[in-house]
Design a protein around this motif. Structure first.
Motif, PDB file in Angstrom:
ATOM      1  N   SER A 169       0.832  -1.210   0.000  1.00 23.97           N
ATOM      2  CA  SER A 169       0.000   0.000   0.000  1.00 23.97           C
ATOM      3  C   SER A 169       0.867   1.261   0.000  1.00 23.97           C
ATOM      4  O   SER A 169       0.529   2.268  -0.648  1.00 23.97           O
ATOM      5  CB  SER A 169      -1.008  -0.002   1.163  1.00 23.97           C
ATOM      6  OG  SER A 169      -0.364  -0.315   2.350  1.00 23.97           O
ATOM      7  N   ILE A 170       2.029   1.207   0.724  1.00 26.06           N
ATOM      8  CA  ILE A 170       2.926   2.388   0.695  1.00 26.06           C
ATOM      9  C   ILE A 170       3.458   2.602  -0.729  1.00 26.06           C
ATOM     10  O   ILE A 170       3.471   3.722  -1.249  1.00 26.06           O
ATOM     11  CB  ILE A 170       4.105   2.195   1.679  1.00 26.06           C
ATOM     12  CG1 ILE A 170       3.598   2.279   3.105  1.00 26.06           C
ATOM     13  CG2 ILE A 170       5.178   3.266   1.460  1.00 26.06           C
ATOM     14  CD1 ILE A 170       4.617   1.952   4.155  1.00 26.06           C
ATOM     15  N   ALA A 171       3.833   1.466  -1.376  1.00 19.30           N
ATOM     16  CA  ALA A 171       4.346   1.574  -2.752  1.00 19.30           C
ATOM     17  C   ALA A 171       3.279   2.140  -3.673  1.00 19.30           C
ATOM     18  O   ALA A 171       3.573   2.949  -4.567  1.00 19.30           O
ATOM     19  CB  ALA A 171       4.817   0.217  -3.233  1.00 19.30           C
ATOM     20  N   GLY A 172       2.037   1.749  -3.434  1.00 18.08           N
ATOM     21  CA  GLY A 172       0.929   2.258  -4.251  1.00 18.08           C
ATOM     22  C   GLY A 172       0.807   3.764  -4.105  1.00 18.08           C
ATOM     23  O   GLY A 172       0.697   4.504  -5.106  1.00 18.08           O
ATOM     24  N   ILE A 173       0.860   4.205  -2.812  1.00 14.29           N
ATOM     25  CA  ILE A 173       0.761   5.659  -2.569  1.00 14.29           C
ATOM     26  C   ILE A 173       1.941   6.374  -3.254  1.00 14.29           C
ATOM     27  O   ILE A 173       1.758   7.402  -3.917  1.00 14.29           O
ATOM     28  CB  ILE A 173       0.766   5.953  -1.050  1.00 14.29           C
ATOM     29  CG1 ILE A 173      -0.522   5.402  -0.428  1.00 14.29           C
ATOM     30  CG2 ILE A 173       0.885   7.455  -0.768  1.00 14.29           C
ATOM     31  CD1 ILE A 173      -0.535   5.338   1.070  1.00 14.29           C
ATOM     32  N   ALA A 174       3.130   5.726  -3.091  1.00 16.14           N
ATOM     33  CA  ALA A 174       4.329   6.334  -3.700  1.00 16.14           C
ATOM     34  C   ALA A 174       4.173   6.421  -5.218  1.00 16.14           C
ATOM     35  O   ALA A 174       4.546   7.428  -5.840  1.00 16.14           O
ATOM     36  CB  ALA A 174       5.558   5.525  -3.344  1.00 16.14           C
ATOM     37  N   ALA A 175       3.579   5.360  -5.806  1.00 14.04           N
ATOM     38  CA  ALA A 175       3.398   5.359  -7.264  1.00 14.04           C
ATOM     39  C   ALA A 175       2.472   6.491  -7.690  1.00 14.04           C
ATOM     40  O   ALA A 175       2.739   7.191  -8.679  1.00 14.04           O
ATOM     41  CB  ALA A 175       2.841   4.006  -7.707  1.00 14.04           C
ATOM     42  N   VAL A 176       1.382   6.690  -6.909  1.00  8.65           N
ATOM     43  CA  VAL A 176       0.445   7.772  -7.252  1.00  8.65           C
ATOM     44  C   VAL A 176       1.168   9.121  -7.159  1.00  8.65           C
ATOM     45  O   VAL A 176       1.070   9.973  -8.059  1.00  8.65           O
ATOM     46  CB  VAL A 176      -0.783   7.734  -6.297  1.00  8.65           C
ATOM     47  CG1 VAL A 176      -1.660   8.966  -6.511  1.00  8.65           C
ATOM     48  CG2 VAL A 176      -1.592   6.464  -6.523  1.00  8.65           C
ATOM     49  N   ILE A 177       1.953   9.275  -6.011  1.00  9.94           N
ATOM     50  CA  ILE A 177       2.695  10.543  -5.847  1.00  9.94           C
ATOM     51  C   ILE A 177       3.662  10.737  -7.015  1.00  9.94           C
ATOM     52  O   ILE A 177       3.789  11.831  -7.588  1.00  9.94           O
ATOM     53  CB  ILE A 177       3.473  10.542  -4.504  1.00  9.94           C
ATOM     54  CG1 ILE A 177       2.494  10.585  -3.344  1.00  9.94           C
ATOM     55  CG2 ILE A 177       4.442  11.726  -4.415  1.00  9.94           C
ATOM     56  CD1 ILE A 177       3.100  10.396  -1.978  1.00  9.94           C
TER      57      ILE A 177
END
Ligand code: ADP
Length: 574
Positions: A169-177
């Motif tokens: 989920s952190i990687a997902g947020i990072a990807a969106v950012i």
């Protein structure tokens, strides 16, 4: 491939964004994992404390089998491996394995740490069960003495999925950012690059000659200043160009309307500009772009231009093209290493000059015979005339002599001025000529009580010249020196310097005023008319002298101080 400013800015942004994201991801994963393990350690400590309370009395009574049985049931229930270890490291109970088969645990990091009396923990790979495990050991104390340890172990495989989920989920947020940042970076890079691109396109157009090009930017930053300055600069240059081209047109108009031919030659010898008159003189419309010798095909013109090109001096001369005579003046322009040539048509002037010369020669010729006759008759009747009329005869005789002198001088001058006058050149001993001239004028000097002296170097080389003309030259100079000296002496010196022979005629006479010095070589120019007339002067003597010197490629200079005397210096090449 050429990298645009857009790709440069964008790639810079992307490098920064990717580096920051990677750093944040790595640090956050590690922080989350260590925090999670810390929480697990706290849970395990609490659990170990409750196990410790339960088994403490049993351990005191050394009921190791009972403890083993108890933890074999509670361990799986708590989903935790429980191990009871004595202070010497012997394993007496284990919830998953037979304690007798297990090796001594004294050297395990968590046991070493707990042997200080505080809880000890360790995260490591267990060789026994081939898995990464979290160990927590709690010392079992009796008074100050450690009786043994309760060690709780947790399989990390149980918490790893949880961590992985968190990481995803952190990687997902990072990807969106990251995506948002990249889109932002693209916009930012484009916004920064666009004004530069606009300015670059405008300057290219400007360089191609479009002086009306302007750049309008919506930015309110330095780019806007740059665009404003660019617009101002293009405006100024356009005005300057306008001014320059109108000046050029004006100059072109002036040059075209010139009655003289104008030719501009560059340093390579190519004609780069010429007016209509020059084309007319050359008889060729296409002389521009040709080399100067090809444009006019005239040897005298070529010689003048060549001379200017080689010596970087101004030169002038007369040239004849298609039966017309032109005064050609070529000037060197040092700033541009170019030559400007002006061709003035002087054919009419030359014709008038010739008519005048012919007239003078004809009149002189016509006058010579009657004058000689008059002179002869006057001399004949001179002896028979009575004293009363002698004075009249003297006046007639003196004026006839003067007229004869003028006529003779005019004829000689015309001969000397004639183009292509041939000298009878031979090796001449100047000393001998000077001595002859002095001899011819000795009586005149004696009459006036003037001393005459010749001072010559031992060895004076012979000069190449016309002996008759050179004698004429010295007779004129010495005659003048005697005429314009009332008392004193006339000295003629002869020296050799470098490759020249220098003759100086010096007198102690009346001298010539400074303002007349430059004019005495003009025809009929006399400083003091009455004196000249009285002494039988014609005003042509120095003119003749100058012509003779020039015909011998020499030069003549005067130095004079009124009241003290004059010095005429003749320099002739050997
Ligand atoms: P002229 O026949 O009158 O002597 P020239 O041409 O020989 O004519 O000389 C021109 C003028 O230069 C003279 O009239 C005279 O005024 C001046 N001049 C020439 N030679 C001398 C000299 N040696 N001393 C002073 N004046 C001189």
């Amino acid at each position: 491939m050429k990298r645009t400013i857009f790709t440069k800015i964008l790639s810079g942004y992307l490098v920064i964004i990717f580096s920051l994201c990677s750093l944040i991801l790595i640090f956050s994963f590690n922080t989350i994992k260590s925090h999670y393990i810390q929480l697990l350690e706290q849970d395990l400590t609490r659990l170990a404390l409750s196990v410790k309370v339960t088994i403490a009395p049993m351990l005191e009574e050394k009921k190791y089998n009972d403890i083993d049985a108890l933890i074999k049931t509670t361990g799986p229930e708590l989903n935790t491996r429980i191990t009871i270890i004595l202070s010497d490291g012997t394993v007496v109970a284990d919830s998953e394995k037979d304690p007798h088969t297990m090796e001594n645990h004294k050297a395990r990091p968590e046991i070493i740490e707990a042997s200080n009396g505080n809880p000890g923990s360790s995260l490591r790979f267990s060789a026994t069960i081939n898995e990464e495990m979290l160990y927590l050991a709690l010392p079992l104390k009796k008074g100050n003495e450690i009786e043994g340890y309760v060690r709780l172990s947790l399989h990390l495989k149980d918490i790893n999925p949880l961590l992985t989920k968190l990481e995803i989920s952190i990687a997902g947020i990072a990807a969106v950012i990251l995506i948002i940042s990249v889109i932002g970076a693209v916009f930012l890079a484009r916004n920064l690059a666009r004004p530069i691109k606009d300015l670059s396109a405008a300057s290219k157009k400007f360089a191609e000659g479009d002086f009306d090009v302007r750049v309008f930017l919506n930015n309110k930053d330095e780019m806007r200043d740059l665009a404003d300055n660019f617009n101002y600069m293009t405006g100024e240059i356009r005005n300057l160009f306008g001014e320059l081209s109108s000046q050029k047109d004006e100059l072109h108009g002036i040059i075209s309307s010139f009655q003289a031919g104008v030719i501009l030659i560059d340093k390579s010898g190519t004609i780069i500009l010429c007016n209509e008159k020059a084309k007319q003189i050359a008889g060729n419309e296409m002389i521009s772009g040709k080399s100067f010798w090809e444009g006019l095909r005239n040897p005298d013109f070529n010689e003048i231009v060549d001379n200017v090109r080689m010596n970087r001096i101004n030169k002038e001369g007369e040239i004849e093209i298609c039966s017309r005579i032109y005064h050609c003046s070529a000037s060197y322009i040092p700033a541009k290493d170019e030559i400007i040539v002006l061709l003035h048509d002087i054919t009419e002037l030359k014709n008038i000059e010739k008519v005048k010369k012919d007239f003078v020669v004809n009149v002189s010729h016509e006058l010579r015979t009657p004058l000689t006759a008059i002179k002869g008759y006057v001399e004949t009747i001179e002896d028979e005339i009575d004293d009363k009329n002698r004075n009249y005869i003297e006046i007639i005789k003196r004026n006839t002599d003067r007229l004869v002198n003028i006529v003779n001088d005019l004829l000689l001058l015309s001969e000397l001025e004639e183009k292509g006058t041939r000298l009878t050149i031979e090796k001449v001993n100047l000393k001998g000529i000077i001595e002859n001239s002095i001899k011819a004028l000795e009586h005149k000097a004696r009459e006036k009580n003037i001393e005459m002296k010749v001072e010559a170097d031992e060895k004076v080389p012979l000069v190449r010249g016309d002996p008759f003309k050179l004698e004429q030259l010295f007779i004129n100079l010495i005659d003048n020196a005697i005429k314009y000296t009332d008392q004193g002496k006339v000295t003629v010196t002869l020296r050799c310097e470098a490759s020249n022979v220098i003759a100086k005629v010096t007198d102690t006479g009346i001298g010539i005023p400074k303002e007349d010095l430059s004019r005495v070589f003009e025809r009929f120019y006399v400083v003091d008319k009455s004196r000249s007339k009285k002494s039988g002067g014609t005003g042509l003597g120095l003119s003749i002298v100058k012509h003779i010197v020039m015909l011998h490629n020499g030069r003549i200079d005067i130095e004079s101080t009124p009241g003290e005397g004059s010095k005429f210096t003749v320099t002739l090449p050997c």
